[in-house]
Design a protein around this motif. Structure first.
Motif, mmCIF file in Angstrom:
data_model
loop_
_atom_site.group_PDB
_atom_site.id
_atom_site.type_symbol
_atom_site.label_atom_id
_atom_site.label_comp_id
_atom_site.label_asym_id
_atom_site.label_seq_id
_atom_site.Cartn_x
_atom_site.Cartn_y
_atom_site.Cartn_z
ATOM 1 N N GLU A 108 35.549 -28.093 -10.640
ATOM 2 C CA GLU A 108 36.737 -27.307 -10.294
ATOM 3 C C GLU A 108 36.366 -26.006 -9.598
ATOM 4 O O GLU A 108 37.086 -25.534 -8.707
ATOM 5 C CB GLU A 108 37.556 -27.039 -11.554
ATOM 6 N N LEU A 109 35.240 -25.407 -9.982
ATOM 7 C CA LEU A 109 34.771 -24.191 -9.317
ATOM 8 C C LEU A 109 34.471 -24.452 -7.849
ATOM 9 O O LEU A 109 34.832 -23.662 -6.964
ATOM 10 C CB LEU A 109 33.529 -23.670 -10.031
ATOM 11 N N LEU A 110 33.819 -25.570 -7.568
ATOM 12 C CA LEU A 110 33.491 -25.924 -6.189
ATOM 13 C C LEU A 110 34.754 -26.211 -5.381
ATOM 14 O O LEU A 110 34.867 -25.790 -4.219
ATOM 15 C CB LEU A 110 32.556 -27.133 -6.181
ATOM 16 N N VAL A 111 35.702 -26.916 -5.966
ATOM 17 C CA VAL A 111 36.952 -27.218 -5.268
ATOM 18 C C VAL A 111 37.731 -25.936 -4.997
ATOM 19 O O VAL A 111 38.280 -25.737 -3.902
ATOM 20 C CB VAL A 111 37.797 -28.213 -6.093
ATOM 21 N N GLU A 112 37.782 -25.049 -5.993
ATOM 22 C CA GLU A 112 38.472 -23.772 -5.809
ATOM 23 C C GLU A 112 37.804 -22.958 -4.701
ATOM 24 O O GLU A 112 38.484 -22.332 -3.867
ATOM 25 C CB GLU A 112 38.462 -23.002 -7.133
ATOM 26 N N GLY A 113 36.464 -22.964 -4.681
ATOM 27 C CA GLY A 113 35.758 -22.242 -3.639
ATOM 28 C C GLY A 113 36.056 -22.780 -2.256
ATOM 29 O O GLY A 113 36.226 -22.013 -1.292
ATOM 30 N N ALA A 114 36.151 -24.108 -2.141
ATOM 31 C CA ALA A 114 36.470 -24.704 -0.847
ATOM 32 C C ALA A 114 37.867 -24.304 -0.387
ATOM 33 O O ALA A 114 38.114 -24.110 0.812
ATOM 34 C CB ALA A 114 36.358 -26.220 -0.935
ATOM 35 N N GLY A 115 38.788 -24.177 -1.336
ATOM 36 C CA GLY A 115 40.157 -23.838 -0.979
ATOM 37 C C GLY A 115 40.367 -22.374 -0.648
ATOM 38 O O GLY A 115 41.218 -22.032 0.177
ATOM 39 N N THR A 116 39.583 -21.492 -1.279
ATOM 40 C CA THR A 116 39.781 -20.052 -1.094
ATOM 41 C C THR A 116 38.744 -19.412 -0.191
ATOM 42 O O THR A 116 38.918 -18.273 0.241
ATOM 43 C CB THR A 116 39.736 -19.342 -2.457
ATOM 44 N N GLY A 117 37.650 -20.126 0.058
ATOM 45 C CA GLY A 117 36.563 -19.538 0.834
ATOM 46 C C GLY A 117 35.623 -18.684 0.011
ATOM 47 O O GLY A 117 34.736 -18.030 0.556
ATOM 48 N N ARG A 118 35.783 -18.692 -1.310
ATOM 49 C CA ARG A 118 34.926 -17.883 -2.181
ATOM 50 C C ARG A 118 33.497 -18.394 -2.124
ATOM 51 O O ARG A 118 33.229 -19.565 -2.316
ATOM 52 C CB ARG A 118 35.458 -17.950 -3.617
ATOM 53 N N GLN A 119 32.591 -17.487 -1.838
ATOM 54 C CA GLN A 119 31.182 -17.843 -1.714
ATOM 55 C C GLN A 119 30.429 -17.504 -2.999
ATOM 56 O O GLN A 119 30.807 -16.600 -3.723
ATOM 57 C CB GLN A 119 30.566 -17.103 -0.520
ATOM 58 N N PRO A 120 29.346 -18.242 -3.301
ATOM 59 C CA PRO A 120 28.738 -19.287 -2.475
ATOM 60 C C PRO A 120 29.329 -20.667 -2.690
ATOM 61 O O PRO A 120 28.827 -21.666 -2.167
ATOM 62 C CB PRO A 120 27.282 -19.267 -2.933
ATOM 63 N N TRP A 121 30.438 -20.755 -3.465
ATOM 64 C CA TRP A 121 30.954 -22.056 -3.879
ATOM 65 C C TRP A 121 31.533 -22.843 -2.716
ATOM 66 O O TRP A 121 31.430 -24.069 -2.672
ATOM 67 C CB TRP A 121 31.957 -21.865 -5.010
ATOM 68 N N ALA A 122 32.133 -22.133 -1.743
ATOM 69 C CA ALA A 122 32.650 -22.829 -0.568
ATOM 70 C C ALA A 122 31.505 -23.484 0.213
ATOM 71 O O ALA A 122 31.615 -24.631 0.667
ATOM 72 C CB ALA A 122 33.418 -21.855 0.324
ATOM 73 N N ARG A 123 30.401 -22.761 0.360
ATOM 74 C CA ARG A 123 29.245 -23.325 1.067
ATOM 75 C C ARG A 123 28.663 -24.510 0.308
ATOM 76 O O ARG A 123 28.328 -25.545 0.910
ATOM 77 C CB ARG A 123 28.172 -22.244 1.252
ATOM 78 N N LEU A 124 28.532 -24.385 -1.013
ATOM 79 C CA LEU A 124 27.982 -25.482 -1.799
ATOM 80 C C LEU A 124 28.893 -26.705 -1.761
ATOM 81 O O LEU A 124 28.416 -27.846 -1.735
ATOM 82 C CB LEU A 124 27.749 -25.025 -3.242
ATOM 83 N N HIS A 125 30.196 -26.479 -1.728
ATOM 84 C CA HIS A 125 31.124 -27.607 -1.589
ATOM 85 C C HIS A 125 30.915 -28.289 -0.246
ATOM 86 O O HIS A 125 30.861 -29.526 -0.159
ATOM 87 C CB HIS A 125 32.566 -27.121 -1.737
ATOM 88 N N ALA A 126 30.771 -27.487 0.803
ATOM 89 C CA ALA A 126 30.558 -28.053 2.141
ATOM 90 C C ALA A 126 29.250 -28.829 2.217
ATOM 91 O O ALA A 126 29.137 -29.797 2.988
ATOM 92 C CB ALA A 126 30.570 -26.938 3.187
ATOM 93 N N GLU A 127 28.275 -28.446 1.401
ATOM 94 C CA GLU A 127 26.984 -29.144 1.391
ATOM 95 C C GLU A 127 27.020 -30.417 0.554
ATOM 96 O O GLU A 127 26.018 -31.137 0.474
ATOM 97 C CB GLU A 127 25.897 -28.202 0.860
ATOM 98 N N GLY A 128 28.156 -30.688 -0.101
ATOM 99 C CA GLY A 128 28.321 -31.955 -0.807
ATOM 100 C C GLY A 128 28.133 -31.904 -2.304
ATOM 101 O O GLY A 128 28.134 -32.957 -2.960
#
Length: 257
Positions: free
Chosen positions: A212-232
């Protein structure tokens, strides 16, 4: 972001904490808001003779966080632990938690922690990222590194997160074999019945929380979680959470049998 000491050897890792640089027998990392509390807690562990944590040296003249450099091999570069090694790991985590239970910060200072996924209650100071990618093995010495996310949490939440990585509890694993290995970890920790009843749910919450942290990061752009989500990374944590939840009965049966 503050630049870490130049001129050293850049080490692997730093997914969430920025670059990690070796300078001689020390590791230098960026100072962060939780660094004073983490340093004080590590000093406590060091004074108690706990060898499963690096020595903390405070802040350098450049402003970097300074820690002991521990040579060895990360556990995620080694074969999966045997059941005997899982029992040893459980004992190592129990020793950490018992020392954390008697830790008291100075009465004149309020520590600030940087816990990413808070537990449902606060029992002790936990590492919060006990995983093969954070365990350095050097012969008989095993050392957990990357304490940046340490802070208040629960014993079984910390042990449950360790179970995900070390048992491991991943999509595609054999539930019966994993259950035996989970029991070895819990036996090594010395879990009582209440902790064995709590552990499966704690594993599920921690693994689902990472997804859920990774998904939230992808939705909000919160780093570094958005980047880690983009990396799979979410492609692992989502199925792992489903797997853990699907077989909770198997985990409970093995722990309580």
């Amino acid at each position: 972001m503050e630049q870490v000491c130049a001129g050293g050897e850049v080490l692997e890792g730093g997914n969430t904490s920025g670059p990690v640089v070796r300078v001689g027998d020390t590791v230098r990392k960026q100072w962060h808001r939780g660094a004073p509390a983490v340093t004080h807690f590590l000093h406590h562990l060091n004074r108690q003779g706990y060898e499963g944590a690096p020595r903390a040296f405070g802040r350098s003249l450049r402003g970097d966080q300074m820690l002991e450099y521990v040579p060895g091999t990360l556990a995620d570069r080694m074969p999966p632990m045997t059941e005997e090694e899982l029992r040893r790991l459980g004992g190592m985590i129990r020793r950490l938690h018992d020392l954390a239970a008697v830790y008291r910060p100075p009465s004149t200072w309020t520590p600030v922690w940087d816990v990413v996924i808070p537990d449902e209650r606060e029992e002790i100071i936990c590492h919060h990222d006990l995983a093969p990618w954070n365990l350095v093995r050097n012969g008989e010495r095993w050392v957990f590194v990357d304490w940046d996310g340490a802070g208040p949490g629960t014993r079984m939440g910390d042990l449950g997160y360790a179970a995900h990585g070390f048992v491991p509890l991943h999509q595609g694993g054999d539930p019966e074999r994993s259950a035996r290995r989970l029991r070895a970890l819990a036996d090594g920790y010395g879990c009582d019945r209440a902790q064995r009843e709590e552990l499966p749910g704690a594993i599920a919450r921690r693994v689902r929380g990472m997804y859920e942290l990774l998904v939230e990061g992808a939705g909000t752009g919160r780093q570094p979680w958005a980047r880690l989500h983009a990396e799979g990374h979410a492609e692992h944590w989502g199925p792992a959470a489903d797997h853990v939840e699907r077989h909770r009965g198997v985990w409970s049966a093995a722990l309580l049998s």
